[in-house]
Motif scaffolding. Structure first.
Motif, PDB file in Angstrom:
ATOM      1  N   PRO A  24       0.827  -1.209   0.000  1.00  0.00           N
ATOM      2  CA  PRO A  24       0.000   0.000   0.000  1.00  0.00           C
ATOM      3  C   PRO A  24       0.861   1.259   0.000  1.00  0.00           C
ATOM      4  CG  PRO A  24      -0.757  -1.570   1.664  1.00  0.00           C
ATOM      5  CD  PRO A  24       0.577  -2.061   1.177  1.00  0.00           C
ATOM      6  N   ALA A  25       0.404   2.256  -0.732  1.00  0.00           N
ATOM      7  CA  ALA A  25       1.037   3.578  -0.746  1.00  0.00           C
ATOM      8  C   ALA A  25      -0.087   4.593  -0.627  1.00  0.00           C
ATOM      9  CB  ALA A  25       1.841   3.787  -2.017  1.00  0.00           C
ATOM     10  N   GLY A  26      -0.661   4.656   0.572  1.00  0.00           N
ATOM     11  CA  GLY A  26      -1.884   5.410   0.743  1.00  0.00           C
ATOM     12  C   GLY A  26      -3.017   4.652   0.076  1.00  0.00           C
ATOM     13  N   VAL A  27      -3.805   5.359  -0.722  1.00  0.00           N
ATOM     14  CA  VAL A  27      -4.885   4.707  -1.469  1.00  0.00           C
ATOM     15  C   VAL A  27      -4.325   3.883  -2.622  1.00  0.00           C
ATOM     16  CG1 VAL A  27      -6.909   5.161  -2.916  1.00  0.00           C
ATOM     17  CG2 VAL A  27      -6.560   6.469  -0.823  1.00  0.00           C
ATOM     18  N   LEU A  28      -3.167   4.285  -3.125  1.00  0.00           N
ATOM     19  CA  LEU A  28      -2.575   3.630  -4.292  1.00  0.00           C
ATOM     20  C   LEU A  28      -1.765   2.405  -3.864  1.00  0.00           C
ATOM     21  CD1 LEU A  28      -1.447   6.841  -6.237  1.00  0.00           C
ATOM     22  CD2 LEU A  28      -3.614   5.591  -6.376  1.00  0.00           C
ATOM     23  N   ARG A  29      -1.199   1.724  -4.841  1.00  0.00           N
ATOM     24  CA  ARG A  29      -0.360   0.564  -4.599  1.00  0.00           C
ATOM     25  C   ARG A  29       1.020   0.787  -5.218  1.00  0.00           C
ATOM     26  NH1 ARG A  29      -3.465  -0.449  -1.358  1.00  0.00           N
ATOM     27  NH2 ARG A  29      -4.656  -2.357  -0.932  1.00  0.00           N
ATOM     28  N   ASP A  30       2.030   0.286  -4.523  1.00  0.00           N
ATOM     29  CA  ASP A  30       3.394   0.244  -5.041  1.00  0.00           C
ATOM     30  C   ASP A  30       3.576  -1.135  -5.676  1.00  0.00           C
ATOM     31  OD1 ASP A  30       6.161  -0.215  -5.365  1.00  0.00           O
ATOM     32  OD2 ASP A  30       6.659   1.171  -3.754  1.00  0.00           O
ATOM     33  N   TYR A  31       3.761  -1.169  -7.001  1.00  0.00           N
ATOM     34  CA  TYR A  31       3.824  -2.437  -7.720  1.00  0.00           C
ATOM     35  C   TYR A  31       5.235  -2.983  -7.872  1.00  0.00           C
ATOM     36  CZ  TYR A  31      -1.101  -2.004  -8.692  1.00  0.00           C
ATOM     37  OH  TYR A  31      -2.455  -1.915  -8.540  1.00  0.00           O
ATOM     38  N   GLY A  32       6.180  -2.365  -7.207  1.00  0.00           N
ATOM     39  CA  GLY A  32       7.517  -2.927  -7.208  1.00  0.00           C
ATOM     40  C   GLY A  32       8.307  -2.584  -8.461  1.00  0.00           C
ATOM     41  N   SER A  33       9.214  -3.499  -8.799  1.00  0.00           N
ATOM     42  CA  SER A  33      10.194  -3.230  -9.857  1.00  0.00           C
ATOM     43  C   SER A  33       9.673  -3.661 -11.221  1.00  0.00           C
ATOM     44  CB  SER A  33      11.487  -3.976  -9.544  1.00  0.00           C
ATOM     45  OG  SER A  33      11.280  -5.376  -9.690  1.00  0.00           O
TER      46      SER A  33
END
Length: 660
Positions: A380-389
């Motif tokens: 999670p990155a707040g409401v958004l998502r961190d999808y990695g590399s």
């Protein structure tokens, strides 16, 4: 009128990838070596693989040997290749020999037909020889079979890379070999014929592998495989409309797009589904099903081709743990790493299933749980998502389009909205208000946190706060999935110009004026061209956005592909009409995206989740298109972009009218 196999004939003289010509029956796929009239190369028929197999043929005319595949230049005095044609299920190659030897003219016309077998591993080579000299001759065929290292490869091991050879087969007779538990045999119907002046004779050879091979003469086996090819094509295209157009190249592009789907269908009953939709497969590589390619690029064309079997294909991919894998092997085994776009791809395919076939509440609930599980896999990155590399995203080679990105965060929002709609049409008990609320929050966060107002483009945000502005074609998917205000969309559309994203022969994945990220070594996703599904999907996005002129400007740049490929490769250049010669798969199911864009974009066919239909044809600046025989829920629809007329079961309907 239904399509026939002959209508998909492709002139091999126009082939831009002559070293990568394969032909598949949906059971066996075999390579036609470049420059050869009668040769055959490696072949695959899961679970059997013979990547280093070879079959060469020499002719003997009255004791004079004639080699196939003559060397370039004046020293090449053997059988000379003079073109041919590719069709679904067989390749026909032509050759000529016209030379004097010891004061006598030998003049032969040679035509070979290479047919991969159906229902068993192997192929048939038929060689037709016409004696053009004014004298009788005796012709003998001298086959030289090299089975290489054929082996049985478990279905769970068929992934992106083609299987490698096993230990070399050992000869057990004149025309038989053994490699472990794999038997290989060559059979024929005679190797010597007297051919009168002006006469014609046909030789036939079969190379087969396996255990307990059924009996059959080579020509009988070829005839059976040919019948199956006709049947498979008729079955797959029974609901697909026929396209006619006065726009140069459009009909060939449409047929090439359909062929790209056809060659990815495998009928082996040992697979998890039959048909099994391979991502690629004709060269033995990617004979597996990636969620992204299978569902994301041509969901409606694929559903038209598969009919009721589409639901089984969707369910087969949903059975694997997509938090760990991006694809399934032919037996359903999970392959690869988690992929950020897998959930969106399956929801996309599910919307087509709902529209064409109907969808059960249980399947919608299962899909919802899958999407939520995959969503939770990423940080999670707040409401958004961190999808990695890059390994989870586009596999670019430079820093950029990683971690918190507009796409696939926009696809997350789109999925939540579609899941709410699928719940409503199916009766699945999902929290539809919450799904829609979360979708709105995601779209708002994309605009607030990732949009660069000054640059008029999205930024990618890294965990340490570093940002990258990558002019990547994937940003237009964020637009398509609802992440843009009208003002944002207009800023992005301004970059669709020559010298940036557009080039004479297509779209560049990274804009040519992005000096930080544009490169020419990774055509797929980093510049100088694009993944084959991206150009037509961009055109479709533009039609959906109400930009028909710009949509056609993108689509027209792709029409050359129908003239130069029998089936569309994984990627292609945009600055010249060609594809990378090595390193990528030679075919891709996302080649169907071209037909998808024409049907649902140019022709304006909008399949609704409740099973209804709306058709709003778009006028095309370069000519007209007619689509006839689209079969949808038992009705037959014909469409003309010239007149805007839509007929349903022969009765005119107004454009834009809801067709129940």
């Amino acid at each position: 009128m239904p399509y026939s196999v002959d209508e998909f004939a492709f002139d091999l003289r126009q082939n831009m990838a002559p070293g990568d010509t394969w032909v598949t029956s949906g059971w066996t796929t075999v390579h036609a070596p470049p420059g050869s009239v009668c040769g055959a190369g490696g072949w695959f028929a899961p679970p059997y693989a013979a990547p280093d197999a070879r079959l060469a043929v020499e002719l003997d005319v009255d004791g004079h040997r004639i080699a196939d595949g003559a060397a370039p230049g004046v020293a090449g005095v053997g059988l000379l290749y003079s073109g041919g044609s590719w069709r679904p299920g067989r390749i026909v190659r032509n050759g000529t020999y016209h030379r004097r030897h010891q004061g006598k003219l030998t003049s032969l016309r040679v035509q070979s037909t290479l047919t991969p077998l159906y229902g068993q591993a192997g192929f048939v080579l038929e060689v037709e020889i016409t004696n053009r000299a004014g004298r009788d001759v005796t012709v003998a065929l001298h086959p030289r079979a090299e089975p290489g290292g054929p082996r049985r490869v478990p279905l769970a091991e068929w992934g992106w890379v083609p299987p490698t050879p096993g230990p070399k087969a050992v000869s057990t007779g004149q025309w038989t070999w053994q490699a472990g538990d794999v038997s290989v045999e060559l059979s024929h119907e005679g190797l010597r014929q007297d051919v009168p002046a002006g006469g014609t004779t046909v030789f036939a050879l079969a190379v087969r592998a396996g255990a307990g091979m059924p009996s059959g003469r080579p020509r009988e086996l070829a005839a059976e495989a040919t019948v199956r090819s006709e049947y498979r094509l008729a079955r797959a295209l029974a609901r697909v409309p026929r396209l006619s157009s006065d726009i140069p190249g459009l009909e060939a592009y449409w047929r090439g797009s359909l062929t790209s789907g056809l060659v990815c269908l495998w009928d082996n009953p040992g697979f998890i589904t039959s048909p099994f939709v391979a991502t690629s497969g004709v060269d033995g590589g990617a004979l597996c099903a990636y969620a992204w390619d299978t569902g994301g690029y041509a969901p409606h064309l694929l559903t038209l081709m598969l009919g009721d079997d589409t639901t089984g294909v969707l369910e087969s991919i949903m059975k694997v743990d997509l938090t760990r894998h991006y694809a399934i092997a032919p037996d359903g085994t999970g392959l690869g790493v988690p992929y950020a776009y897998s959930g969106w791809s399956l929801v996309t395919l599910a919307t087509a299933v709902a529209a064409h076939l109907g969808i059960s509440p249980a399947l919608v609930t299962q899909l919802h749980d899958l999407v939520e599980g995959l969503d939770a896999r990423f940080t999670p990155a707040g409401v958004l998502r961190d999808y990695g590399s890059q390994y989870n995203l586009l596999e670019m080679r430079s820093t950029g389009w990683e971690h918190v990105v507009a796409s696939p965060n926009a696809e997350r929002a789109w999925c939540l909205d579609r899941l709410a709609e699928l719940a409503e049409v199916s009766g699945a008990r999902l929290p539809v208000d919450d799904l829609r609320s979360r979708a709105r929050d995601i779209r708002g966060a994309i605009a607030r946190e990732l949009w660069d107002e000054r640059e008029g483009w999205f930024r990618c945000r890294y965990p340490d706060g570093h940002t990258e502005l990558v002019q990547h074609v994937q940003a237009f998917d964020a637009m398509r999935n609802g992440a843009c205000t009208p003002e944002m969309a207009q800023a992005m559309l301004g970059r669709l110009r020559d010298g940036s994203f557009l080039a004479p022969y297509g779209v560049s994945a990274v804009a040519a004026d992005d000096r930080l990220h544009y490169e020419l070594g990774d055509t797929d996703w980093s510049g100088g061209g694009a993944y084959t599904g991206e150009g037509p999907q961009l055109a479709l996005t533009l039609w959906e956005q109400g930009e028909p002129s710009l949509a056609w400007d993108v689509m027209r740049r792709l029409l050359w592909m129908g003239r130069h490929f029998p089936y569309y490769p994984q990627e292609h250049y945009c600055d010249r009409p060609a594809a990378p010669p090595t390193g990528r798969r030679v075919n891709i199911v996302a080649g169907l995206a071209g037909a998808e864009a024409i049907l649902t974009g140019a022709a304006g066919v909008r399949f609704q989740l409740d099973g209804s239909l709306v058709v709003v044809p778009a006028a095309l600046p370069d000519g007209d298109v007619e689509l006839t025989g689209l079969t949808y829920r038992g009705r037959t629809i014909d469409i003309s972009t010239a007149s805007g007329v839509v007929t349903v079961d022969g009765r005119p309907r107004k454009a834009g009218e809801v067709i129940e």
